[in-house]
Motif scaffolding. Structure first.
Motif, PDB file in Angstrom:
ATOM      1  N   PHE A 237       0.847  -1.182   0.000  1.00 17.16           N
ATOM      2  CA  PHE A 237       0.000   0.000   0.000  1.00 17.16           C
ATOM      3  C   PHE A 237       0.889   1.241   0.000  1.00 17.16           C
ATOM      4  O   PHE A 237       2.012   1.223   0.501  1.00 17.16           O
ATOM      5  CB  PHE A 237      -0.932   0.017   1.221  1.00 17.16           C
ATOM      6  CG  PHE A 237      -2.062  -0.974   1.131  1.00 17.16           C
ATOM      7  CD1 PHE A 237      -3.283  -0.604   0.594  1.00 17.16           C
ATOM      8  CD2 PHE A 237      -1.881  -2.284   1.547  1.00 17.16           C
ATOM      9  CE1 PHE A 237      -4.326  -1.516   0.492  1.00 17.16           C
ATOM     10  CE2 PHE A 237      -2.913  -3.205   1.446  1.00 17.16           C
ATOM     11  CZ  PHE A 237      -4.138  -2.823   0.921  1.00 17.16           C
ATOM     12  N   TRP A 238       0.361   2.313  -0.568  1.00 15.34           N
ATOM     13  CA  TRP A 238       1.103   3.566  -0.620  1.00 15.34           C
ATOM     14  C   TRP A 238       1.341   4.081   0.802  1.00 15.34           C
ATOM     15  O   TRP A 238       0.415   4.201   1.598  1.00 15.34           O
ATOM     16  CB  TRP A 238       0.334   4.598  -1.436  1.00 15.34           C
ATOM     17  CG  TRP A 238       0.893   5.980  -1.347  1.00 15.34           C
ATOM     18  CD1 TRP A 238       0.389   7.043  -0.667  1.00 15.34           C
ATOM     19  CD2 TRP A 238       2.098   6.452  -1.966  1.00 15.34           C
ATOM     20  NE1 TRP A 238       1.188   8.146  -0.824  1.00 15.34           N
ATOM     21  CE2 TRP A 238       2.243   7.812  -1.616  1.00 15.34           C
ATOM     22  CE3 TRP A 238       3.052   5.845  -2.783  1.00 15.34           C
ATOM     23  CZ2 TRP A 238       3.319   8.582  -2.053  1.00 15.34           C
ATOM     24  CZ3 TRP A 238       4.127   6.613  -3.228  1.00 15.34           C
ATOM     25  CH2 TRP A 238       4.255   7.963  -2.859  1.00 15.34           C
ATOM     26  N   ASP A 239       2.584   4.431   1.119  1.00 12.93           N
ATOM     27  CA  ASP A 239       2.919   4.957   2.437  1.00 12.93           C
ATOM     28  C   ASP A 239       3.882   6.134   2.329  1.00 12.93           C
ATOM     29  O   ASP A 239       4.649   6.416   3.256  1.00 12.93           O
ATOM     30  CB  ASP A 239       3.513   3.856   3.323  1.00 12.93           C
ATOM     31  CG  ASP A 239       4.795   3.249   2.749  1.00 12.93           C
ATOM     32  OD1 ASP A 239       5.216   3.677   1.649  1.00 12.93           O
ATOM     33  OD2 ASP A 239       5.376   2.361   3.399  1.00 12.93           O
ATOM     34  N   GLY A 240       3.833   6.825   1.190  1.00 10.90           N
ATOM     35  CA  GLY A 240       4.809   7.882   0.936  1.00 10.90           C
ATOM     36  C   GLY A 240       4.309   9.294   1.132  1.00 10.90           C
ATOM     37  O   GLY A 240       4.903  10.235   0.592  1.00 10.90           O
ATOM     38  N   GLY A 241       3.230   9.471   1.906  1.00 14.19           N
ATOM     39  CA  GLY A 241       2.720  10.817   2.123  1.00 14.19           C
ATOM     40  C   GLY A 241       2.040  11.366   0.878  1.00 14.19           C
ATOM     41  O   GLY A 241       1.228  10.697   0.245  1.00 14.19           O
ATOM     42  N   MET A 242       2.380  12.584   0.503  1.00 10.25           N
ATOM     43  CA  MET A 242       1.806  13.234  -0.673  1.00 10.25           C
ATOM     44  C   MET A 242       2.852  13.280  -1.784  1.00 10.25           C
ATOM     45  O   MET A 242       3.874  13.958  -1.662  1.00 10.25           O
ATOM     46  CB  MET A 242       1.372  14.662  -0.327  1.00 10.25           C
ATOM     47  CG  MET A 242       0.741  15.421  -1.478  1.00 10.25           C
ATOM     48  SD  MET A 242      -1.023  15.123  -1.612  1.00 10.25           S
ATOM     49  CE  MET A 242      -1.599  15.908  -0.103  1.00 10.25           C
ATOM     50  N   ALA A 243       2.619  12.554  -2.863  1.00  6.43           N
ATOM     51  CA  ALA A 243       3.546  12.586  -3.985  1.00  6.43           C
ATOM     52  C   ALA A 243       3.376  13.916  -4.720  1.00  6.43           C
ATOM     53  O   ALA A 243       2.326  14.171  -5.319  1.00  6.43           O
ATOM     54  CB  ALA A 243       3.284  11.413  -4.925  1.00  6.43           C
ATOM     55  N   TYR A 244       4.398  14.750  -4.673  1.00  5.05           N
ATOM     56  CA  TYR A 244       4.287  16.072  -5.286  1.00  5.05           C
ATOM     57  C   TYR A 244       5.680  16.602  -5.589  1.00  5.05           C
ATOM     58  O   TYR A 244       6.549  16.638  -4.713  1.00  5.05           O
ATOM     59  CB  TYR A 244       3.558  17.029  -4.351  1.00  5.05           C
ATOM     60  CG  TYR A 244       3.292  18.400  -4.938  1.00  5.05           C
ATOM     61  CD1 TYR A 244       2.803  18.548  -6.234  1.00  5.05           C
ATOM     62  CD2 TYR A 244       3.523  19.549  -4.196  1.00  5.05           C
ATOM     63  CE1 TYR A 244       2.547  19.795  -6.770  1.00  5.05           C
ATOM     64  CE2 TYR A 244       3.270  20.808  -4.725  1.00  5.05           C
ATOM     65  CZ  TYR A 244       2.787  20.927  -6.012  1.00  5.05           C
ATOM     66  OH  TYR A 244       2.540  22.172  -6.549  1.00  5.05           O
TER      67      TYR A 244
END
Length: 260
Positions: A237-244
């Protein structure tokens, strides 16, 4: 060889959610692995966050099946009997005939923007059952590919998009589809509400980022529905915060609530 995706929009009887998940990750995946051209399958659940909250959300779940096929007329229908196992086993609630299975020939694979973190899963996805205005198909594709996909993929947490045309080959039960095309956008965000707020702000030209989307093309029909779903299956699952790729510090602390 062409890329195809089949979207299974459905509901599950109350109390059967765990049984459906166990079937999907167990016997169903074993069956899928034997299908020619099968690439991947993921499950999603509708989110409380929606960009157009007045649009009905008749489906709690969406399963997305991806294939790479030379002969879709032979291989795509093979998914039908596998889904019928869940239906026959009482794992699909179709009392009001809401179940939908739509297959699309993709125009291309995912087109990523600067926010995308490769080799990491999506956290969520929006799906649009879309149409173009008659006689304006060329303009519709040009606007999406050259203008809209790049600008959407710069929104915080919005990372990749792909589109497709309804396939001539469909899976039973065949039911009315309101869109000739599908638009899918993958997200990598731990705050979907923030991402939706900025998506709306950029469309209106008031985003704290200073970025503004171009006016919507007249080639895109307003006969469309938009649906946001979060990923609910698999070990990753995605666990990288906000991809920006931009600067989040320009947004006020209460932006996820107040927007702009």
């Amino acid at each position: 060889m062409g890329l195809y995706t089949t979207i299974h929009l459905h509901n599950v009887p109350a109390g059967c959610e765990a049984d459906y998940a166990a079937w999907f990750e167990g016997a169903h995946r074993e069956d899928l692995a034997r299908l020619r051209g099968f690439r991947s399958a993921d499950r999603y659940e509708v989110t409380p966050e929606q960009v157009m909250p007045d649009i009905a959300q008749p489906w709690r779940y969406m399963s997305v099946y991806d294939f790479e096929l030379t002969h879709p007329e032979i291989d795509l229908p093979a998914l039908g009997p596998l889904l019928a196992k869940a239906r026959d086993g009482g794992l699909i609630d179709d009392a009001t005939e809401t179940e939908r299975i739509y297959s699309y020939r993709l125009y291309s694979d995912w087109k990523s923007g600067p926010n995308h973190v490769p080799d990491k899963p999506f956290s969520s996805m929006f799906m649009i059952l879309a149409n173009f205005v008659a006689g304006m198909e060329e303009e519709y594709h040009r606007w999406y590919d050259e203008v809209h996909i790049p600008e959407v993929c710069r929104v915080p947490g919005f990372v990749a998009m792909r589109r497709g045309r309804l396939s001539a080959v469909q899976i039973e039960p065949r039911r009315f589809c309101p869109g000739s095309d599908v638009v899918m956008c993958g997200h990598q965000t731990d705050d979907l509400l923030f991402s939706i707020k900025d998506f709306s702000a950029r469309a209106r030209g008031v985003s704290p980022s200073g970025d503004q989307m171009e006016p919507r093309s007249k080639a895109g029909s307003f006969a469309r529905t938009v649906h946001f779903f979060r990923k609910i299956n698999g070990p990753d699952f995605w666990d990288g915060g906000m991809a920006y790729a931009g600067d989040l510090s320009v947004y006020p602390p209460d932006f996820r609530v107040t927007g702009a």
